[in-house]
Design a protein around this motif. Structure first.
Motif, short mmCIF file in Angstrom:
data_model
loop_
_atom_site.label_atom_id
_atom_site.label_comp_id
_atom_site.label_asym_id
_atom_site.label_seq_id
_atom_site.Cartn_x
_atom_site.Cartn_y
_atom_site.Cartn_z
N LYS A 110 12.31 9.21 -4.11
CA LYS A 110 11.68 9.10 -5.44
C LYS A 110 10.42 9.96 -5.51
CE LYS A 110 13.41 4.64 -6.89
NZ LYS A 110 13.41 3.34 -6.27
N ILE A 111 9.61 9.89 -4.47
CA ILE A 111 8.36 10.67 -4.45
C ILE A 111 8.68 12.17 -4.41
CG2 ILE A 111 6.31 11.21 -3.02
CD1 ILE A 111 6.40 8.22 -2.15
N GLY A 112 9.64 12.53 -3.57
CA GLY A 112 10.02 13.95 -3.44
C GLY A 112 10.52 14.51 -4.76
N PHE A 168 0.82 -1.22 0.00
CA PHE A 168 0.00 0.00 0.00
C PHE A 168 0.85 1.27 0.00
CE2 PHE A 168 -2.85 -3.15 2.12
CZ PHE A 168 -3.77 -3.23 1.09
N LYS A 169 1.97 1.21 -0.70
CA LYS A 169 2.79 2.43 -0.82
C LYS A 169 2.70 2.95 -2.26
CE LYS A 169 6.30 0.59 1.95
NZ LYS A 169 7.62 0.68 2.57
N ILE A 170 2.96 4.22 -2.41
CA ILE A 170 2.85 4.86 -3.72
C ILE A 170 3.86 4.25 -4.69
CG2 ILE A 170 3.24 7.04 -4.96
CD1 ILE A 170 2.36 8.48 -2.35
N ASP A 171 3.39 3.87 -5.88
CA ASP A 171 4.29 3.44 -6.95
C ASP A 171 4.71 4.71 -7.71
OD1 ASP A 171 5.29 2.77 -9.45
OD2 ASP A 171 3.98 1.02 -9.68
N PRO A 172 5.99 5.06 -7.68
CA PRO A 172 6.42 6.34 -8.29
C PRO A 172 5.98 6.46 -9.75
CG PRO A 172 8.24 5.32 -7.12
CD PRO A 172 7.12 4.33 -7.09
#
Ligand SMILES: Cc1ncc(COP(=O)(O)O)c(C=O)c1O
Length: 398
Positions: A190-192, A150-154
């Motif tokens: 990666k998200i940042g 359940f984590k964001i896939d970049p």
């Protein structure tokens, strides 16, 4: 009769949360329902914090304070950011609000114009989409999967931004309610980087920062690159880690122009957070009698118990939570295979409430109707009995 605003009418209570209201009504009537829906610690506020609040009243510290909070509190919050996260903020970059809920709404109001989109990864904390609506923005859901914990896939984040030119902000809840997921340093970078490239504000809700388990480390995204700090507003507060839900204090930290704008809005809506709570929070942040760590350890024992016991049940899956005090269980098998014609998560939770006398929150409240959420902010005895009832309830469906 006066016609209510579109905003107010859009806030209809959802059928998912109706299950929880029914559970609360049963508990109020004395019916033996084990409540796994609780969103707050079952511990009392530590004595040294209560004492500071009582002293504030006795000292007549009962008047208006500056809207963004008293300077000693904002200094204590800056010290917390320095000590815990290696982040340098000035008191002028801190806004203290009546709860982190209010912090989020004031920040959203400060940045959203009609049509601006805010990315909310799903499963999400129930309030985010409504908070975006209240602020005048539009929620853009970003699905995450059980396989990705359940984590964001970049890549999915990149695609969503490319397809939607009006994205203004990303809600990043780490540790996560409802999944308990915690992002690694690399994942956050990666998200940042994606947000930086696209000039998107990161609203980093870190209210569960101190409730992390199994040696997991919480990283504040704003601390990972100097440029990230310029595009991040951190949301935090004392409700969860300090068992202070009723005191109502949250805070935001970020670029001064955003904090100033949010503070002006707050000045006309709530003014300052209550004065005694501010004094109690100075004590919470600057003193330590060991009780915060004791509560964390107790949550960790409960998490271990819940994870182990839920995994013994046939045909369900769980992802190991690393933080907060929730655990999501995939009940899709029982939705597809049951003798009671139960069709969805809300019906399943209603069945478990009526027949097994346990209250769990349907996943559709968080944007995923294959899941249900358990909170383990409850005594070990209740958890033990509640999981037994859950297992029996599910078994009776086959
Ligand atoms: C993810 C998240 N953010 C913010 C809040 C709000 O906390 P507060 O009590 O400070 O308003 C909660 C409370 O449930 C939460 O789960």
């Amino acid at each position: 009769m006066i016609k209510l605003s579109n905003k107010a009418r859009a806030m209809k209570p959802s059928p998912t949360l109706a299950v929880m209201s029914k559970a609360k009504a049963y508990i109020a009537k004395g019916i033996d329902v084990i409540n796994f829906g609780v969103g707050e610690p079952d511990f009392n506020t530590p004595e040294y914090i209560k004492d500071a609040g009582i002293k504030a009243i006795k000292d007549n510290f009962t008047r208006y304070t500056p809207t963004p909070g008293i300077v000693p509190l904002r200094e204590a919050i800056c010290k917390k950011f320095k000590d815990d996260n290696g982040l340098d903020y000035e008191p002028s970059q801190i806004l203290v609000s009546p709860g982190a809920k209010a912090s989020i709404v004031f920040i959203l109001m400060a940045i959203c114009d009609a049509g601006d989109q805010v990315i909310v990864p799903s499963p999400y904390w129930v309030s985010y989409p409504d908070q975006v609506d209240i602020a005048g923005g539009r929620t853009l859901l970003l699905e995450t999967t059980e396989e990705d914990n359940f984590k964001i896939d970049p890549n999915e984040l990149k695609k969503l931004i490319a397809d939607n030119p009006n994205v203004k902000a990303l809600m990043l809840n780490n540790p996560n309610n409802p999944t308990g997921a915690i992002y690694s340093k690399d994942e956050l970078i990666k998200i940042g980087d994606i947000c930086l490239e696209n000039n998107i504000l990161i609203i980093a809700d870190e209210i569960y920062e101190k409730l992390v388990y199994d040696g997991a480390i919480h990283y504040a995204i704003a601390a990972l690159k100097p440029e990230f700090k310029d595009i991040t507003v951190i949301i935090n507060g004392v409700s969860k880690a300090y068992a202070m839900t009723g005191w109502r204090l949250g805070y935001s930290a970020g670029p001064k122009y955003i904090i100033d704008a949010a503070s002006s809005l707050q000045g006309h809506i709530t003014s300052n957070t209550n004065s005694m709570t501010q004094k109690a929070t100075v004590a919470a942040l600057l003193q330590d009698d060991g009780s915060i760590e004791k509560m964390r350890q107790e949550f960790e024992l409960r998490k271990d118990f819940m994870y182990a016991e839920l995994n013994k049940i046939d045909h369900v899956s769980t992802t190991a939570p690393q933080g907060a005090f929730y655990i999501m269980v995939n009940v899709d098998y029982y939705l597809k295979n049951n003798i009671k014609s139960i069709k969805n998560d809300v019906e399943l939770c209603s069945f478990l409430l009526e027949e097994a006398k346990i209250a769990i929150v349907p996943g559709s409240a968080f944007g995923n109707d294959k899941l249900v959420r358990f909170s383990y902010a409850n005594s070990m005895d209740n958890l033990r009995e509640g999981v037994k009832r859950f297992a029996q309830g599910l078994k009776s469906l086959l």
